[in-house]
Design an enzyme around this catalytic site. Structure first.
Site, PDB file in Angstrom:
ATOM      1  N   SER A  21       1.615  -9.617  -0.782  1.00 39.96           N
ATOM      2  CA  SER A  21       1.321  -8.177  -0.743  1.00 39.96           C
ATOM      3  C   SER A  21       1.493  -7.557   0.637  1.00 39.96           C
ATOM      4  CB  SER A  21      -0.094  -7.931  -1.246  1.00 39.96           C
ATOM      5  OG  SER A  21      -1.025  -8.717  -0.516  1.00 39.96           O
ATOM      6  N   GLU A  34      -9.956   5.684   3.105  1.00 38.53           N
ATOM      7  CA  GLU A  34     -10.723   4.581   3.648  1.00 38.53           C
ATOM      8  C   GLU A  34      -9.740   3.459   3.958  1.00 38.53           C
ATOM      9  OE1 GLU A  34     -10.191   5.044   0.499  1.00 38.53           O
ATOM     10  OE2 GLU A  34      -9.460   3.062  -0.117  1.00 38.53           O
ATOM     11  N   LYS A  83       0.799  -1.224   0.000  1.00 41.27           N
ATOM     12  CA  LYS A  83       0.000   0.000   0.000  1.00 41.27           C
ATOM     13  C   LYS A  83       0.832   1.274   0.000  1.00 41.27           C
ATOM     14  CE  LYS A  83      -4.211  -1.825   0.206  1.00 41.27           C
ATOM     15  NZ  LYS A  83      -5.126  -1.693  -0.972  1.00 41.27           N
TER      16      LYS A  83
END
Lengths: 283, 404
Positions: B380, B114, B92
């Site tokens: 990830s 969010e 991210k």
């Protein structure tokens, strides 16, 4: 740019008030199907010019907390789209004020745009207000609205560029929905000022386009005095959250009471203003 | 159709998907963002600054680790793209640093985001601290409970975490709340969308900021194995890590691209997050895409043990890659993901995020179908945030030791 439109019952109703219209928003099916019908009839009896019914939707990105809570409760009790059409039929049998519906676009898309428009028109609906459908995505809807004689009301915002305002004015019938958003620190006076500037900008753009566009303003209106202030610069005032709160807390009697006090704001006798029919010339 | 490379495809449309379906009050902000991103994309100074941050702050390039013991057990050669080793513990951060730079160019001083699992919220709070910006993170109330540690991390970083109590109280409702905030505060605020979803330019911009994942993985795989892999696998909620790793391989026709969607209780139940497999095209959060919805067009609640995959929509480029047959999207249930979570942890000493464990599960399944193949898996994120969930799932917590 001017083009012939089918006659709009919404527009005619607003003009019949001398451009001092009062429009009420209520969620369809809230708090239940029968009460919703009574509530709309009560607004009509209180002298409202038109009513806008909001379709409960799972992801209402544009609604404030009061309306959100009401529509969520309506969904939780099992609201289905079929109830919208039934409610429109029931209201149409009791009053002939224009019934607009405010809906997020996915329910219409899922139902089928033309199929929805046809069913909606047959049930007595006058037109749609589409908060998350802007003119550039609206080709299919504009065609369906034309076919079935429905108003299409698009939103204009203080941040809209002139080019965007032109597209909104060109695509809208009935009126242009003038929104103004309240930032976390915004006062009512600031919001009112922003709405006034926007209404004036729309009038200027409309004149450039050779259109006589009506502008109705929704900015957290909760008193007759607010209505009077808005009608000083716009053709109609739209009340929403305050009505929903009254209906939720005190039922139809409380709604009736608030509706009567809001309607007082439509009477002449406010601050001296240019005759409403001469709108479109900014001060 | 055109014969241009898939890699060169730009928004706003991906076949019939994508677009800009936003309320008028946000259109000016979207237009401004689109214009700014167009400049950034080709501005060497912007790209240099992004590359510098990626290297010196995130720690790029991330490693490609050969999972030797897991490979032996599975019967295929499994290579892990280690986004879990990035600063803040997941992919991210790539997107967040890129968008924070864009926000800075736009003169915005406040970031809102969010978050589902909390990884994107933590990354955004991190960028806000780094750039000296104010930060508000919207997080479904359900998720604040299952990801309590990440809530504390965001607060430590100076962010305000707002638990969202509307709707299903998960990721999709957090996005609604974020959009509402943006409508009200658009002058000062950048909405930092955390996945390849939402209106254009978000799907394209977020993908571009994650593109290094695939570019590095492709080079590293060739260096390590002498050729391209047989398949690239990644979990898909909104689909940002998957788009990031797929992108470099889009025009390598021999490489299968497999996205793993969360099947929750199972693909044959009603409790899942299989947007592509079980959804239908519709509108959500400003885009047209595959969507879990009922007959009335109401968005359905998704279900997954993984908060980061618990989303009823999917990025529009994935919807398109599915329709044109370039990528496949397969379900992985909670149980299958948790088995893979434990298998990787025990075989390699790497605790994956539960999201990423879905991709590992996909690889273990594919290894049985194609023994001996080379599989690149997007790892990830790391699993530190999921230790409580996993501890409960495997019944490994001592009585009274449940972290709250």
């Amino acid at each position: 740019m001017s083009r012939e439109q089918a006659p709009s019952t919404t527009e005619a109703a607003i003009r019949a008030t001398g451009n001092r219209a009062l429009i009420g928003y209520l969620p369809v099916g809230y708090p239940d199907q029968a009460t919703c019908v009574e509530a709309v009839v009560a607004l009509a009896e209180a002298g409202f010019t038109a009513v806008e019914l909001g379709v409960p939707y799972s992801d209402p990105g544009m609604d404030g907390p009061v309306i959100q809570a009401a529509t969520q409760a309506t969904l939780e009790r099992g609201f289905r789209l079929e109830e919208l059409f039934q409610t429109l039929e029931a209201i149409s049998a009791r009053t002939d004020i224009p019934l607009l519906v405010m809906t997020y676009w996915n329910p219409v898309l899922r139902y089928g745009v033309d199929r929805f428009a046809q069913r909606f028109a047959a049930a007595g609906g006058a037109g749609l207000i589409t908060p998350d459908l802007t003119p550039e995505n609206a080709a299919e809807w504009l065609a369906a609205a034309e076919r079935h004689g429905l108003d299409r009301v698009f939103l204009a915002a203080p941040s809209s560029s002139d080019a965007r305002l032109d597209a909104v004015i060109d695509a809208s019938t009935g009126f242009v929905y003038t929104v103004s958003t309240m930032g976390t620190t915004g006062t009512r006076a600031d919001v009112d000022q922003a709405a006034r500037q926007l209404a004036d900008r729309i009038a200027v753009r409309a004149e450039t386009l050779g259109r006589d566009t009506l502008r109705c303003v929704g900015v957290g209106i909760s008193t007759g005095e607010h209505v009077r202030q808005v009608l000083d610069y716009a053709d109609g005032a739209i009340a929403g959250s305050a009505l929903v709160r009254a209906l939720g807390e005190g039922g139809v009697p409380a709604l009736r009471e608030l509706a009567a006090s809001l309607a007082l704001g439509t009477l002449d006798g406010g601050p001296a203003t240019p005759a409403p029919a001469e709108k479109g010339i900014p001060a | 159709m055109t014969d241009t490379r898939l890699r060169d495809h730009h928004g706003p449309w991906y076949g019939p998907y994508g677009g800009v379906y936003m309320p008028e009050p946000l259109m000016a902000a979207i237009d401004e963002l689109t214009a700014c991103y167009e400049q950034c994309r080709t501005d060497p100074a912007f790209q240099a600054e992004f590359a510098r941050l990626s290297r010196d702050y995130t720690g790029r390039p991330s490693l490609l680790t050969e999972a030797t013991r897991l490979s032996e057990q599975a019967g295929a050669r499994i290579l892990l793209k280690r986004e879990d080793l990035n600063h803040t513990g997941s992919h991210k951060i790539n997107n967040v640093l890129g968008q924070a730079l864009v926000a800075q160019r736009l003169g915005k001083t406040r970031l809102i985001a969010e978050t589902g699992a909390g990884q994107h919220g933590v990354a955004t709070a991190t960028a806000a601290a780094l750039f000296g910006m104010e930060c508000v993170v919207y997080m479904g109330e359900v998720d604040t409970e299952r990801q309590a540690l990440n809530v504390a991390r965001m607060r430590l970083l100076g962010a305000t975490v707002v638990p969202v109590t509307s709707g299903s109280r998960t990721l999709k409702d957090a996005i609604n709340e974020g959009l509402r905030d943006w409508v009200a505060n658009v002058d000062t605020t950048h909405y930092l969308m955390g996945t390849v979803a939402g209106p254009h330019p978000f799907p394209e911009m977020v993908r571009d900021f994650h593109r290094a994942i695939g570019e590095e993985a492709r080079e590293q795989t060739i260096a390590m194995t002498g050729g391209l892999p047989d398949a690239v696998l990644a979990c898909v909620g909104g689909g940002s890590n998957a788009m990031g790793i797929f992108h470099a391989f889009l025009d390598d026709a021999g490489v299968r691209l497999i996205g793993l969607e969360a099947a929750g209780d199972g693909a044959d139940t009603e409790r899942h997050a299989l947007s592509i497999e079980r959804g239908a095209p519709g509108l959500l959060h400003g885009m047209r895409t595959y969507l879990l919805q009922d007959e009335d067009g109401q968005t359905l609640e998704s279900h997954s043990i993984s908060a980061g995959l618990d989303y009823p929509g999917v990025g529009p480029e994935h919807a398109w890659l599915n329709d044109i047959g370039r990528a496949e999207y397969l379900p992985v249930s909670d149980a299958e993901a948790m088995d893979a979570f434990l298998a990787l942890t025990r075989a390699e000493g790497i605790i994956p995020a539960i999201e990423s464990a879905h991709a590992v599960a996909g690889a273990l399944r594919l290894a049985k179908e194609q023994p001996g193949s080379t599989l690149v898996v997007s790892l990830s994120g790391r699993g530190d945030k999921d230790v409580a969930t996993a501890g409960r799932w495997f019944d490994m917590l001592d009585e009274g030791a449940q972290q709250q």
